[in-house]
Design a protein around this motif. Sequence first.
Motif, PDB file in Angstrom:
ATOM      1  N   UNK A  68      34.162  51.671  33.693  1.00  0.00           N
ATOM      2  CA  UNK A  68      33.932  50.256  33.989  1.00  0.00           C
ATOM      3  C   UNK A  68      34.645  49.906  35.281  1.00  0.00           C
ATOM      4  N   UNK A  78      27.218  46.626  45.704  1.00  0.00           N
ATOM      5  CA  UNK A  78      28.026  47.305  46.725  1.00  0.00           C
ATOM      6  C   UNK A  78      29.080  48.189  46.066  1.00  0.00           C
ATOM      7  N   UNK A  82      29.536  52.234  46.633  1.00  0.00           N
ATOM      8  CA  UNK A  82      30.757  52.982  46.931  1.00  0.00           C
ATOM      9  C   UNK A  82      30.972  54.125  45.956  1.00  0.00           C
ATOM     10  N   UNK A  86      30.649  58.079  46.996  1.00  0.00           N
ATOM     11  CA  UNK A  86      31.812  58.943  46.790  1.00  0.00           C
ATOM     12  C   UNK A  86      31.446  60.134  45.903  1.00  0.00           C
ATOM     13  N   UNK A  89      29.504  62.590  47.972  1.00  0.00           N
ATOM     14  CA  UNK A  89      30.368  63.321  48.912  1.00  0.00           C
ATOM     15  C   UNK A  89      31.125  64.421  48.170  1.00  0.00           C
ATOM     16  N   UNK A 102      28.002  60.834  37.221  1.00  0.00           N
ATOM     17  CA  UNK A 102      27.800  59.603  36.465  1.00  0.00           C
ATOM     18  C   UNK A 102      26.592  58.843  36.988  1.00  0.00           C
TER      19      UNK A 102
ATOM     20  N   UNK B  22      34.602  58.902  53.999  1.00  0.00           N
ATOM     21  CA  UNK B  22      33.609  57.850  53.783  1.00  0.00           C
ATOM     22  C   UNK B  22      33.965  56.627  54.603  1.00  0.00           C
ATOM     23  N   UNK B  59      30.544  43.188  50.963  1.00  0.00           N
ATOM     24  CA  UNK B  59      30.042  44.411  50.343  1.00  0.00           C
ATOM     25  C   UNK B  59      30.770  45.639  50.884  1.00  0.00           C
ATOM     26  N   UNK B  62      33.989  45.990  49.158  1.00  0.00           N
ATOM     27  CA  UNK B  62      33.759  46.391  47.770  1.00  0.00           C
ATOM     28  C   UNK B  62      33.439  47.881  47.704  1.00  0.00           C
ATOM     29  N   UNK B  63      32.550  48.326  48.592  1.00  0.00           N
ATOM     30  CA  UNK B  63      32.168  49.741  48.598  1.00  0.00           C
ATOM     31  C   UNK B  63      33.357  50.615  48.973  1.00  0.00           C
ATOM     32  N   UNK B  66      35.624  50.802  45.964  1.00  0.00           N
ATOM     33  CA  UNK B  66      34.967  51.511  44.868  1.00  0.00           C
ATOM     34  C   UNK B  66      34.947  53.008  45.148  1.00  0.00           C
ATOM     35  N   UNK B  67      34.726  53.378  46.410  1.00  0.00           N
ATOM     36  CA  UNK B  67      34.722  54.800  46.765  1.00  0.00           C
ATOM     37  C   UNK B  67      36.131  55.376  46.658  1.00  0.00           C
ATOM     38  N   UNK B  70      36.911  56.202  43.357  1.00  0.00           N
ATOM     39  CA  UNK B  70      36.177  57.354  42.839  1.00  0.00           C
ATOM     40  C   UNK B  70      36.798  58.652  43.356  1.00  0.00           C
ATOM     41  N   UNK B  71      37.756  58.528  44.283  1.00  0.00           N
ATOM     42  CA  UNK B  71      38.529  59.710  44.647  1.00  0.00           C
ATOM     43  C   UNK B  71      38.236  60.335  45.999  1.00  0.00           C
ATOM     44  N   UNK B  72      37.744  59.545  46.974  1.00  0.00           N
ATOM     45  CA  UNK B  72      37.592  60.095  48.324  1.00  0.00           C
ATOM     46  C   UNK B  72      38.427  59.281  49.306  1.00  0.00           C
ATOM     47  N   UNK B  89      37.387  40.073  48.401  1.00  0.00           N
ATOM     48  CA  UNK B  89      37.648  41.455  48.015  1.00  0.00           C
ATOM     49  C   UNK B  89      38.986  41.951  48.551  1.00  0.00           C
ATOM     50  N   UNK B  96      43.543  47.469  42.436  1.00  0.00           N
ATOM     51  CA  UNK B  96      42.883  48.662  41.904  1.00  0.00           C
ATOM     52  C   UNK B  96      43.753  49.908  42.104  1.00  0.00           C
ATOM     53  N   UNK B 199      36.449  57.986  38.908  1.00  0.00           N
ATOM     54  CA  UNK B 199      35.420  57.873  37.874  1.00  0.00           C
ATOM     55  C   UNK B 199      34.786  59.241  37.670  1.00  0.00           C
ATOM     56  N   UNK B 206      38.694  52.308  32.935  1.00  0.00           N
ATOM     57  CA  UNK B 206      38.284  50.918  33.155  1.00  0.00           C
ATOM     58  C   UNK B 206      39.144  50.349  34.266  1.00  0.00           C
ATOM     59  N   UNK B 207      38.496  49.927  35.345  1.00  0.00           N
ATOM     60  CA  UNK B 207      39.208  49.441  36.527  1.00  0.00           C
ATOM     61  C   UNK B 207      39.033  47.934  36.653  1.00  0.00           C
ATOM     62  N   UNK B 208      40.089  47.271  37.106  1.00  0.00           N
ATOM     63  CA  UNK B 208      39.996  45.863  37.506  1.00  0.00           C
ATOM     64  C   UNK B 208      39.545  44.966  36.363  1.00  0.00           C
TER      65      UNK B 208
END
Lengths: 304, 413
Positions: A68, A78, A82, A86, A89, A102, B22, B59, B62-63, B66-67, B70-72, B89, B96, B199, B206-208
């Motif tokens: 989540x 957006x 991301x 990611x 990549x 996922x 990224x 955006x 946010x991206x 979020x990236x 996710x670990x980059x 944001x 986070x 992720x 669960x984030x944020x």
Amino acid sequence: MNPALRRMKDLPSTHLLGAGSAMCAGCGGLLALHEICDLLGARTVFVNAASCMTLLASYPFTPFRGSWLYTAMASAPAGAQGVRDALDILSERGRLPPEQDLTAVALTGDGAATGIGLSATAGAIDRGLDFIYLCYDNEGYGNTGQQSSPATPLGARTATSTGAHGHPASKMDLFAIWVAQRPAYAATVIGADPLDLARKIDRARALKGPRLIHALAPCPPGWSFDPAEGVEIGRLAVKTGIWPLKEYVDGRVVHTHVPHPRLPVEEYLKRQGRFRHLFEPGRDTRVLAQIQSQVDAYWEQVCA
Amino acid sequence: MRRLLTGNAAAAWGARLARADYVPAFPITPQTEIIELLAQWFGSGELRGRLTLLESEHSMLTAAAAAAATGVRVFTATSSQGLLYAMEMLYAVPGWRAPFVLVNVSRGLASPITLESDHNDVLAARDSGFLQFHCASCQEVVDSVLLAYRLAEDPRVRLPALVNLDGFHLSFTREPVDLPTAEAAAAFLPPFESQGIEFRAGRPVSQAVAVLGGSAYSYFRYETHLAAEQALQAHGAIAAEFAQRFGRRHDAVERYRSDDAEIAFFMIGAFATKAMDAVDRLREAGIAAGLVRPRLLRPYPAAALQRALAGKRAVAVIDQNLSVGKGGVLHGELASVLYGQPDAPLLASYIGGLGGRDISAGEFFQIARELQDAVLARRVPPPRLLYTAGELRQMRNLQAIAAGERGMPEARA
Ligand SMILES: Cc1ncc(C[n+]2csc(CCOP(=O)(O)OP(=O)(O)O)c2C)c(N)n1
Ligand code: SF4
Ligand SMILES: [Mg+2]
């Protein structure tokens, strides 16, 4: 279509979304989400925009088996971008075993989907983002007390449309907005028709690219009806033709259910307090006729 | 490797040497050269990974986060209106605890609209939870991007970092820059470590998420604040290691001829180099002037500033920003850490350099004179908005022309 999804008993019997969340009893959005989670499985990350569903994951609890990420009201797509970028990549580098990959699912209400988040959505579709956008549509800003959103239908009373004739504008056509951008997939669903919903999720799951699942979400407090009637009201939305069940796939829109004979829209409207002023103290024949004629015109064009 | 680079190119090189995976992007003057260079390098394969053009800075941020979650390793850049567009944001993502680096190319905010530099944009992000670095040269831009990644990714910190450079004065100015080799940069900055914030299927996170009630909310807010405070200590060690590897010292607070100074200028960013010039000329004239320049604004290096300014007789804070209805932001911040300190200097406030307006050598001398007078009178002069009689005359001319233009249709009739 997955041949395994022919009857109700073909639907998954294990339920993945935990119970006991902060949602209202009889929430039509939650019903659809339950059904969808069972089909999508746990290899998901739900990227949420501010909405009723934001309270599903409240520290330290979550009903989800997967991950989540809460973002903001405007930018769930957006966030999905991301995450997806990611993961891609990492996968290109050989740092993500396929079994750890996922599906990114943007989860928002109609207010985010048709208004504040629409440019983020259009951008994501334009970029061909590989994600599922799940919009549960309770036809208003539910979390803040059901003010009118662009998805509020003609004539509905909301916290900000309290005049004699209710909401003065027609419902924005989110499905058509998506289809205009030629996404990989788009479908309307409703929790009250789980088999139709399951087939669509099944189809969406097998595709790549931007995919919309737009669920009408009967909302007891927002629409003023008894929580026990949610499923019946959902069925009436379909039987009156107010909520067409359809999908866009391979460049074509196909209706998955054509109500025949169609019930008069009043059968649906009169069950909900938000339309009561159209019937009491006197009938608002102008608005009622307008709603009926919009639905008639829609189906004439479909069946032409 | 020594090269002539603009501040923008230096920022892009920072991202390249950091091996950013990224780059979510959205164009805005004067930042565009950064993302264009990075796009070229991703295109040519000189940089591995991906640049995604989002449809807004909201955006984009946010991206980015979020990236990172996710670990980059993520790099992004904006400026001015873009930074403010992303503001929701900007405040959301530090919580986070997924670090990345955002370069801001400072530019004045509307209204009126301008392309030229001041610091109101970046100071609007002051309380967001981003670590904040302020650069005075193109060399510092490359170095700060690398330092920012090290600090942001430090296990004691885990916060995003913002590196600021002044639009035009740095972004478009070519200066000689010593570029670390890829090997040296890699030795200083190891590969990105997600530390479990990522992720992945099978390991749900669960984030944020929402919290219910002020206690849980306060707990997480305090935790973020304490992490930022720990960054101060971590920065000392990281900057020392950087100096050892590359021969360039970037302390949280730079002191220029200030140790034996009686009066000092206090500034951030590229215009501080003008103050250095003024200091040299004041020293030639026998005036013991110096400059104190925080490079790190968040976390705020309070103790280092107290040490650097203790015993000075008077300090002029020159703010290239304006908190409307209050005055200079840096002045208020500095006053808050000097108040009640033994040997605290008199603190005078000047606003200047808004929207690219120059601060002339003459003005630095004038400020120095006013500080000397303040020392004699033992009184702080009232805050000053720098503006010359000549500028006002020019402005009156423009206003006369504007009035004439408005009157034209009637004049013709
Ligand atoms: C930028 C911003 N503006 C306003 C809000 C307040 N807000 C939170 S939820 C919400 C309504 C969302 O409506 P919708 O997307 O339809 O979801 P629902 O609440 O109906 O589930 C609003 C206006 C917010 N969180 N963020
Ligand atoms: S207000 Fe409506 S949409 Fe929101 S949780 Fe309650 S029933 Fe569901
Ligand atoms: Mg809603």
